[in-house]
Scaffold this active site. Structure first.
Site, mmCIF file in Angstrom:
data_model
loop_
_atom_site.group_PDB
_atom_site.id
_atom_site.type_symbol
_atom_site.label_atom_id
_atom_site.label_comp_id
_atom_site.label_asym_id
_atom_site.label_seq_id
_atom_site.Cartn_x
_atom_site.Cartn_y
_atom_site.Cartn_z
ATOM 1 C CB SER A 141 38.597 37.973 42.610
ATOM 2 O OG SER A 141 39.354 37.073 43.398
ATOM 3 C CE LYS A 142 31.884 34.411 46.700
ATOM 4 N NZ LYS A 142 32.317 34.155 48.068
ATOM 5 N NE ARG A 143 38.181 32.217 42.662
ATOM 6 C CZ ARG A 143 38.857 32.529 41.558
ATOM 7 N NH1 ARG A 143 40.145 32.318 41.483
ATOM 8 N NH2 ARG A 143 38.233 33.046 40.514
#
Ligand code: GLU
Length: 505
Positions: free
Chosen positions: A262-264
């Protein structure tokens, strides 16, 4: 059986920046299309106006262009099957909504969000399906007269697919084989909303794949749960015979391997998950991109290509042509592919080595400019050639080679203490005399001149070399001393030796 022309599509929704996993999906479609002399289509699936993000479509186009994925048809490319933006195909879909209703394969539902909410409260794990639909407000329950009246009065409604329970639905997947799902787990998905007159993703996707004569649907694993519904829709619409072949690609996993990338993860571990830098139009937040982080597009392509597929030998560096030749959907893995960011850096390093020095110098010039350096391209080319082996990114060339462009104006203190001897100044002054007569001032001649001078004087070779390096570089780093003197030239070498004598004695 006549072979169908290969036609594939990349069909992103413009709901934000394209994720790096989306770039991989586009790439696999592209490799497959090229290998079969097929067509590659860019279709924009923008029927969900709630999730539309301005700028996302252009971002998608720019990203794919940057990595070198070319389309034959689609948004911004044109073609015979357009329009390729779903929001512009409203009228086309309506006809098929009506057909499904007419055939009794879909129905009209008037349930308001509040009514649905209430039902969810009443029934645990509520799902709008064969077990519940007769308790709801829809055209299967209400008298035809009432349905007509509600519609005439302008009540908003949706059209839902009518799924018969207890049927095993088979999805033949080129990567996963025969995937079987029982229809009882599926819900009567919304296909159309009267509120905006637009179909939902599912219907638009199937209608367009059919009308655009798509032969293969290659997409991310996250779409596998939708595939049984899609198989049913093909059947309901009478298109089962020309249904495309499915291939659901493995997920991209976090570097640690647990869960979806994910972006995180990118924020947490400090790497981009988007091809290009993206600024969120609402929050103004900036997400980093591979391009801005100094990646070469060829390296990104090679890295992505091997996340879920490999050519069945140990070859890791593959040109686009080689990938097109050896790509094989049936050799894609079913299980997720760990996103090994360090490997991405390794690929960039490899592609920097493969790039010719002139092209690399052109990429380095803007970095030099940023540091106030303007110099001839041929000199930059030479330095790049000397130093590229040491870097993963073009930007890093500056740290490695700034002394080739600007003379040191301070000297590393620790090194001065350790390497600058009481006799260094007078020795370097002598060396200046010796080097003045050295011709040509190339690696061999300088080395020979300096070494025989050191020998004849009985000086300590190491001490001299260390002092010279300190004078030329300012720090204990850099390539071989004579490589540096040759690149700097006689005048600059002597001037730096002089400066060190002045400042350090
Ligand atoms: N619009 C979907 C997406 O955003 C397309 C899925 C598909 O390829 O069918 O990925």
């Amino acid at each position: 059986m006549t072979q169908r022309k290969v036609r594939v599509r990349f069909a992103p929704s413009p709901t934000g920046p394209l994720h790096i996993g989306g770039v991989r999906t586009a790439l696999y479609n592209y490799l497959f299309a090229r290998q079969h002399n097929g067509d590659m289509i860019l279709r924009i699936e923008d029927t969900d106006s709630q999730r539309f993000v301005p700028g996302a479509e252009q971002y998608i186009i720019d990203s794919l262009n940057w990595v070198g994925i070319r389309f034959d048809e689609g948004v911004s490319f044109g073609g015979q099957y357009g329009p390729y933006r779903q929001s512009e195909r409203k009228e086309i879909y309506k006809k098929y909504v009506d057909q499904l209703l007419h055939d009794g394969l879909a129905y009209i539902a008037f349930d308001t969000p509040e009514e649905l909410e209430r039902k969810r409260g009443e029934i645990a794990n509520f799902q709008y399906d064969a077990s519940t639909r007769m308790q709801m407000r829809n055209s299967l329950v209400l008298p035809a007269e009432e349905v007509k009246q509600l519609m005439e009065e302008g009540h908003t409604y949706v059209v839902r697919i009518k799924i018969e329970p207890n049927e095993d639905i088979h999805v033949e997947d080129l990567i996963r084989g025969d995937v079987v799902i029982n229809s009882s787990v599926l819900d009567d998905k919304v296909l159309y909303k009267s509120a905006d007159g637009l179909p939902t993703y599912h219907l638009a996707n199937i209608v367009d794949d059919h009308l655009m004569e798509v032969s293969h649907v290659i997409r991310g694993e996250e779409w596998l749960p939708s595939a049984p519904l899609h198989v049913l829709l093909y059947r309901y619409l009478g298109w089962a015979d020309t249904m495309p072949q499915f291939a659901h690609l493995p997920l991209l996993l976090k570097p640690e391997g647990n869960g979806k990338l994910s972006k995180r993860d990118g924020d947490r571990l400090g790497f981009p998950v988007f091809p290009l830098e993206w600024q969120d139009p609402k929050s103004g937040d900036i997400s980093s991109g591979y391009r801005e982080s100094g990646y070469l597009p060829e390296a990104v392509v090679n890295f992505l290509a091997l996340l879920g597929w490999n050519p069945r030998n140990d070859q890791e560096i593959l040109s686009l042509e080689e990938m097109i030749r050896s790509f094989d959907l049936s050799h894609c893995s079913k299980s997720g592919a760990k996103f090994d960011y360090e490997k991405g850096k390794w690929f960039n390093h490899q592609y920097i080595q493969l790039k010719d020095n002139q092209a690399l110098a052109e990429l380095f010039v803007p970095v030099l400019k940023k540091h106030g350096v303007e110099t001839g391209l041929s000199y930059v080319e030479k330095i790049v050639g000397l130093m590229k082996e040491r870097v993963n990114f073009v930007e890093e060339l500056w740290d490695q080679s700034s002394f080739f462009f600007v003379a040191p104006n301070r000297y590393d203190e620790k090194t001065v203490k350790k390497r600058w001897k009481p006799e260094s100044a007078s020795q370097l002054a002598e060396l200046i005399e010796v080097l003045s007569g050295c011709e040509p001032f190339d690696v061999e001649q300088t080395e020979e001149t300096m070494k025989s001078w050191i020998e004849s004087k009985g000086y300590h070779l190491g001490n001299i070399m260390n002092a010279v390096r300190l004078a030329l570089v300012g720090a204990p780093k850099g390539p071989h001393i004579f490589t540096i003197t040759e690149a700097l030239g006689k005048q600059e070498t002597i001037s730096r030796l002089r400066k060190a004598i002045d400042l350090l004695q």
